[in-house]
Write a protein that holds these residues in place. Structure first.
Motif, PDB file in Angstrom:
ATOM      1  N   THR A 376       0.850  -1.197   0.000  1.00 49.08           N
ATOM      2  CA  THR A 376       0.000   0.000   0.000  1.00 49.08           C
ATOM      3  C   THR A 376       0.890   1.253   0.000  1.00 49.08           C
ATOM      4  O   THR A 376       1.795   1.366   0.854  1.00 49.08           O
ATOM      5  CB  THR A 376      -0.894   0.039   1.237  1.00 49.08           C
ATOM      6  OG1 THR A 376      -1.703  -1.162   1.236  1.00 49.08           O
ATOM      7  CG2 THR A 376      -1.797   1.252   1.239  1.00 49.08           C
ATOM      8  N   GLU A 408      -3.023   3.768  -2.839  1.00 48.05           N
ATOM      9  CA  GLU A 408      -3.158   2.683  -3.829  1.00 48.05           C
ATOM     10  C   GLU A 408      -2.437   1.399  -3.343  1.00 48.05           C
ATOM     11  O   GLU A 408      -1.442   1.485  -2.630  1.00 48.05           O
ATOM     12  CB  GLU A 408      -2.549   3.100  -5.166  1.00 48.05           C
ATOM     13  CG  GLU A 408      -3.268   4.270  -5.838  1.00 48.05           C
ATOM     14  CD  GLU A 408      -2.615   4.639  -7.167  1.00 48.05           C
ATOM     15  OE1 GLU A 408      -1.593   3.974  -7.530  1.00 48.05           O
ATOM     16  OE2 GLU A 408      -3.111   5.560  -7.832  1.00 48.05           O
ATOM     17  N   ASN A 409      -2.937   0.198  -3.828  1.00 50.29           N
ATOM     18  CA  ASN A 409      -2.258  -1.102  -3.632  1.00 50.29           C
ATOM     19  C   ASN A 409      -1.516  -1.444  -4.930  1.00 50.29           C
ATOM     20  O   ASN A 409      -2.130  -1.727  -5.954  1.00 50.29           O
ATOM     21  CB  ASN A 409      -3.248  -2.215  -3.316  1.00 50.29           C
ATOM     22  CG  ASN A 409      -3.751  -2.135  -1.884  1.00 50.29           C
ATOM     23  OD1 ASN A 409      -2.995  -1.750  -0.988  1.00 50.29           O
ATOM     24  ND2 ASN A 409      -5.000  -2.493  -1.666  1.00 50.29           N
TER      25      ASN A 409
END
Length: 445
Positions: A376, A408-409
């Motif tokens: 992440t 965001e991942n």
């Protein structure tokens, strides 16, 4: 009825010179036997000599000259069996007896002379009678000597697997019932299937005896019935079928003595590997002395007390006479299984090393799956910087921008398969056959 024996074991009622038998000269008998062995076995003079044929003939004819014992095919086969079992079988199953002269030549000559005398008398009487002017045509009269119609005789054998492949045929003997004056010369036929065709027989009562059991390719055989089967030929030309039932003896159910007896017959018939297998089984089988007499694996011979088939079949596969007596000095063996007697033998062992074979084993791998790896992160919406600090975002705001971020991942490492070694490749020495010792007689240890 079997011949009574004296204290030395010699039959007291053996065929003698004065019993009406015509014994052929030794050289003629030798020619007949050599011709048979040449046609059936392809044997030349050297092979005939090697099997001990000449010595056996000498012994048989010496016995004949000494005490009148008539030579027989059975005695001849017994004398040479230890040297060559195949030759012995061929002599035993000769269609014609090489030792005795058959036929009623003197009777035929006497009959012809009698017919001639009657004809002369008839002519003389006819000439002395007045000649009829119109002789009446002769009316057919039933012949006093009505021509006898012979019947085809077939034997139907009821036995498990008898319709399979037979390695060593058995024997069936047919003799006239109750003929106490016979010398045991019965008609013998080969038993190798469900049907045995025995040719034509004249009117009369007969007895059929299974004298030896057939042997199948796997070594299994059959128990020989204790009693003969009686049957009658009516003389009307109608075919006669005689049923015989045999009880199968599988290899696993045989005694040590039975296995050894069957192995000897298989070996004499050219099945050496099968004989070796049976002898191996015999080493671990239960011993039952005398049990080999149940199967009578000796070459076929008529049982005693059944008489002589004076009316022989006019056709069919008649086999030789096995019922005659043996010379007192011959190697004829004794008991119901005398054909299997062997000379003393000393084993000479030859060692055979164990045989191994190299077998390669490939390496063994296991497939392991690794999942993908994510993390992440914080992303600056103004410039895309990853994980920006406060000063970075403040500068964007001083520049009149938004100074905003998002989370965001993101993929760090993709998933993958890994081949993990479980066992390395290797070679193995596998034993194909163990070490053993063998003898030329077929025995192993």
């Amino acid at each position: 009825m079997k011949d009574e024996k004296d204290m030395n074991g010699i039959p007291e009622e053996s065929p003698k010179k004065d019993a009406g038998a015509k014994v052929r000269p030794k050289d003629e008998a030798a020619k007949a036997i050599r011709r048979e062995l040449h046609e059936k076995m392809g044997a030349d003079d050297a092979i005939c000599e090697a099997c001990g044929m000449d010595g056996a003939l000498d012994e048989l004819y010496e016995a004949y000259e000494k005490d009148g014992t008539v030579p027989t095919r059975e005695a001849m086969a017994d004398l040479i069996r230890t040297k060559d079992g195949s030759m012995a079988q061929a002599i035993l199953f000769m269609k014609r007896d090489p030792f005795t002269v058959r036929g009623n030549r003197k009777l035929l000559v006497a009959g012809a002379v009698l017919i001639g005398i009657v004809a002369v008398i008839g002519i003389a009487v006819g000439l002395s009678q007045p000649v009829a002017k119109e002789p009446a045509p002769s009316t057919p009269v039933a012949s006093e000597s009505k021509e006898e119609k012979k019947s085809e005789v077939a034997v139907h054998v009821k036995a498990d697997d008898i319709d399979g492949e037979v390695a060593v045929p058995g024997g069936i003997a047919i003799t006239i019932k109750g003929d106490a004056s016979s010398d045991g010369d019965g008609a013998v036929f080969e038993l190798a299937g469900e049907e045995v065709l025995c040719g034509e027989f004249a009117e009369g009562e007969y007895e059929l005896a299974v004298t030896s059991a057939p042997i199948l390719m796997d070594g299994s055989t059959y128990k020989v019935p204790d009693e003969p089967v009686g049957f009658e030929v009516a003389g009307d030309g109608e075919a006669v079928t005689v049923e015989v039932e045999l009880e199968k003896i599988p290899v696993d159910g045989m005694s040590k003595e039975q296995l050894e007896a069957v192995a000897a017959q298989m070996e004499a018939s050219g099945f050496g590997e099968a004989a070796k297998t049976l002898r191996d089984k015999a080493e671990g089988a239960e011993s039952k002395p005398g049990s080999e007499s149940q199967i009578e694996v000796a070459p076929p011979r008529p049982q005693g007390g059944q008489g002589d088939a004076t009316e022989k079949p006019s056709g069919g596969n008649t086999s030789p006479n096995n019922g005659g007596s043996k010379p007192s000095g011959g190697n004829s063996g004794g008991g119901s299984n005398g054909g299997n007697s062997k000379p003393n033998h000393t084993h000479t062992w030859v060692h055979h090393d164990a045989v191994y074979q190299t077998v390669h084993h490939d390496a063994v791998y296991n497939n392991v799956w690794h999942e993908p790896v994510y993390e992440t992160v914080v992303v600056c919406l103004d410039c895309g910087a990853i994980n920006p600090g406060y000063e970075h975002m403040e500068q964007h705001m001083l520049n009149g921008q938004s100074g905003a971020t998002t989370v965001e991942n993101r993929l760090v490492q993709e998933g993958y398969n890994e081949q993990v070694l479980v066992s390395a490749a290797w070679d193995e020495q596998v034993m194909v056959s163990p070490a053993y010792d063998s003898c030329s007689c077929g025995a192993t240890k």
